[in-house]
Design a protein around this motif. Structure first.
Motif, PDB file in Angstrom:
ATOM      1  N   UNK A   1     -25.213  21.149 -14.123  1.00 19.75           N
ATOM      2  CA  UNK A   1     -25.742  20.859 -15.460  1.00 19.75           C
ATOM      3  C   UNK A   1     -26.590  19.584 -15.432  1.00 19.75           C
ATOM      4  N   UNK A   2     -26.100  18.570 -14.712  1.00 21.72           N
ATOM      5  CA  UNK A   2     -26.852  17.314 -14.613  1.00 21.72           C
ATOM      6  C   UNK A   2     -28.209  17.527 -13.964  1.00 21.72           C
TER       7      UNK A   2
ATOM      8  N   UNK B   1     -29.902  20.332 -13.891  1.00 23.05           N
ATOM      9  CA  UNK B   1     -30.743  21.110 -14.809  1.00 23.05           C
ATOM     10  C   UNK B   1     -31.369  20.186 -15.864  1.00 23.05           C
ATOM     11  N   UNK B   2     -30.559  19.207 -16.314  1.00 20.53           N
ATOM     12  CA  UNK B   2     -31.069  18.263 -17.311  1.00 20.53           C
ATOM     13  C   UNK B   2     -32.258  17.484 -16.728  1.00 20.53           C
TER      14      UNK B   2
ATOM     15  N   UNK C   1     -35.340  19.733 -16.410  1.00 20.91           N
ATOM     16  CA  UNK C   1     -35.915  19.988 -17.735  1.00 20.91           C
ATOM     17  C   UNK C   1     -36.650  18.754 -18.250  1.00 20.91           C
ATOM     18  N   UNK C   2     -36.089  17.571 -17.964  1.00 21.81           N
ATOM     19  CA  UNK C   2     -36.733  16.326 -18.387  1.00 21.81           C
ATOM     20  C   UNK C   2     -38.118  16.189 -17.720  1.00 21.81           C
TER      21      UNK C   2
ATOM     22  N   UNK D   1     -40.489  18.599 -19.414  1.00 25.84           N
ATOM     23  CA  UNK D   1     -40.882  18.139 -20.753  1.00 25.84           C
ATOM     24  C   UNK D   1     -41.890  16.986 -20.648  1.00 25.84           C
TER      25      UNK D   1
ATOM     26  N   UNK E   1     -43.922  16.487 -23.984  1.00 23.62           N
ATOM     27  CA  UNK E   1     -42.971  16.635 -25.091  1.00 23.62           C
ATOM     28  C   UNK E   1     -41.881  15.555 -25.089  1.00 23.62           C
ATOM     29  N   UNK E   2     -41.718  14.876 -23.942  1.00 24.20           N
ATOM     30  CA  UNK E   2     -40.664  13.844 -23.889  1.00 24.20           C
ATOM     31  C   UNK E   2     -41.019  12.679 -24.822  1.00 24.20           C
ATOM     32  N   UNK E   3     -40.014  12.049 -25.366  1.00 21.71           N
ATOM     33  CA  UNK E   3     -40.225  10.921 -26.293  1.00 21.71           C
ATOM     34  C   UNK E   3     -40.311   9.642 -25.477  1.00 21.71           C
TER      35      UNK E   3
ATOM     36  N   UNK F   1     -40.165   5.974 -25.697  1.00 22.17           N
ATOM     37  CA  UNK F   1     -39.798   4.798 -26.488  1.00 22.17           C
ATOM     38  C   UNK F   1     -39.023   3.835 -25.588  1.00 22.17           C
ATOM     39  N   UNK F   2     -38.982   2.555 -25.963  1.00 18.06           N
ATOM     40  CA  UNK F   2     -38.227   1.600 -25.133  1.00 18.06           C
ATOM     41  C   UNK F   2     -36.782   2.034 -24.954  1.00 18.06           C
ATOM     42  N   UNK F   3     -36.302   1.902 -23.761  1.00 15.26           N
ATOM     43  CA  UNK F   3     -34.936   2.311 -23.439  1.00 15.26           C
ATOM     44  C   UNK F   3     -34.392   1.382 -22.363  1.00 15.26           C
TER      45      UNK F   3
ATOM     46  N   UNK G   1     -33.183  -0.026 -18.853  1.00 16.10           N
ATOM     47  CA  UNK G   1     -33.426   0.396 -17.474  1.00 16.10           C
ATOM     48  C   UNK G   1     -32.246   1.232 -16.982  1.00 16.10           C
TER      49      UNK G   1
END
Lengths: 144, 303
Positions: free
Chosen positions: A84-85, A87-88, A91-92, A95, A100-102, A104-106, A108
């Protein structure tokens, strides 16, 4: 109804360790409830119950290989969700390529927000006899 | 030794990181606080099974039906384990359940809301179970050892539920535009309850931390949730309905919009959108299954 401690062994070489408790009218029912409550997901190789206040250990009869069931219930266990990890992550990437990915600051990767454990000694307690109300208790983030 | 001296000695054990067993002497305030906290946790496990239970007949295929059924069984099982732990602190399971179904005690705010689509099931399975796991992992270091043992049993199952939920999410966000939108709508619907999940800002005099019944502030837990889940949502193109939500590098923490707490407290008081319906269901089950409890309590000796 009597209280029974539930004991388990994770591996054959382990000593019996208390893992929880159940209530049952006799040892037979205590073993059934202990198995269903504490050993449903192959949590160990052996289980037992001991009536609280007594020394006698009643050991469950299920062999290690069948404790937790022998039918295919992989959907009840972690191995059913292997990948699952990955696949995530795939998919990221997809995207991101499609825009399509967002963005924004996140934080590290690997850096968590500060302030983890709080020392109980640091809490101001002018009145240690205070007990939280039902509503205060329910406002805490502890849920199923 | 006076009561105050014994209580001070006990507090010293807590501050030193020692664990408390059920048979140990403890101040009444500790016993009552731990009882209330664990009872509320047990109530929330049992009530938290209901929103997902509603979707077992409507699961999209047999695999999902099996896994959702197993999850609901797990959650109710967590309730059983926790009620047993709470019983040793001085209140019977029967009394706890009676108090719950008659509204005298509470359950967690997030389980007072309706579910409209399979997207809601995905949100509950991933984000709400994720929020719960952030909390419950912190409880592995709590002071009351029987509760810690229960959490050691519960956390691995919650971790499994999390994977199950993440798989549901990935299925929806990689599916048709309608499926993606279904999940996005569900996130929008649930975001505010999720922000409420961790509770309002912690008080400086938080007696649950004072006794190390819980180990972290509400802020720190919410922040960990943001760090763990928000980037993953953004990565798959899902937005959250908070324009101010962003990592603040200077503060090394998250900026976010205060969601407002008025309806949170209304929900806690038992006035949430689904509170009365779900409590009525539990009460009906409690009443119609009384015969099982009576049989258990009074199995006669063999003739």
């Amino acid at each position: 109804v009597a209280v029974w401690d539930v004991l388990g062994k994770r591996t054959p070489d382990d000593e019996w360790a208390v893992v929880g408790g159940i209530k049952a009218p006799d040892a037979e029912m205590a073993l059934i409830l202990a198995k269903e409550t504490h050993f449903r997901h192959k949590e160990g190789v052996g289980y037992a119950v001991r009536r609280r206040g007594e020394d006698e250990l009643h050991v469950g009869s299920y062999a290690p290989e069948v404790l937790g069931g022998v039918t295919d219930r992989s959907y009840r266990r972690q191995e059913a969700y292997t990948g699952v990890g990955g696949k995530h992550k795939r998919l990221a990437q997809e995207m991101a390529q499609r825009g399509l990915a967002v963005d924004r600051p996140r934080p590290p990767v690997g850096r968590m927000a500060p302030g983890l454990r709080v020392s109980p000694a640091s809490v101001e307690a002018e009145n240690a006899a205070e007990v939280p109300t039902e509503e205060e208790i329910a406002s805490q983030g502890t849920a199923g | 030794m006076t009561y105050e001296e014994r209580a001070a000695e006990f507090k010293g054990r807590i501050d030193a990181g020692e664990k408390i067993e059920a048979g140990d002497w403890m101040p009444d305030e500790y016993r009552l606080s731990a009882l209330k906290f664990i009872e509320m946790h047990a109530n929330s496990e049992v009530m938290g099974a209901l929103p997902e239970r509603e979707w077992i007949p409507r699961a999209p295929n047999l695999k999902r039906k099996l896994s959702l059924t197993a999850k609901v069984q797990d959650e109710v099982g967590h309730g059983q384990i926790l009620y047993r732990v709470a019983e040793d602190l001085g209140k019977s399971r029967e009394q706890m359940f009676d108090d719950l179904v008659n509204g005298r005690t509470k359950f967690h705010n997030v389980f007072h809301y309706p579910t409209y689509t399979w997207g809601d099931v995905a949100v509950i399975g991933w984000l709400i179970d994720g929020a719960a796991l952030v909390n419950q992992k912190a409880l592995l270091d709590a002071s009351y050892m029987p509760y810690v043992r229960a959490m050691r049993r519960i956390c691995p199952e919650e971790s499994l539920h999390l994977r199950h939920g993440e798989e549901l999410v990935l299925e929806l966000v990689s599916g048709t535009p309608d499926q993606r939108q279904m999940f996005q709508d569900a996130v929008d619907r649930w975001w505010r309850p999720i922000m409420h999940f961790f509770g309002p800002p912690s008080k400086k005099r938080d007696m649950l931390i004072y006794w190390r019944i819980k180990t972290r502030s509400n802020e720190s837990l919410r922040s960990e949730f943001f760090s763990t889940y928000v980037p993953k949502l953004w990565d798959v193109g899902i937005t959250v309905p908070d324009e101010n939500l962003a990592w603040n590098e200077e503060l090394r923490d998250w900026d976010w919009s205060d969601p407002g707490w008025e309806d949170f407290w209304e929900t806690i008081r038992g006035n949430g959108p689904m509170t009365s319906i779900r409590l009525a269901y539990r009460k009906a089950m409690w009443d119609t299954h009384a015969w099982v409890r009576e049989v258990f309590a009074g199995i006669p000796e063999a003739a």
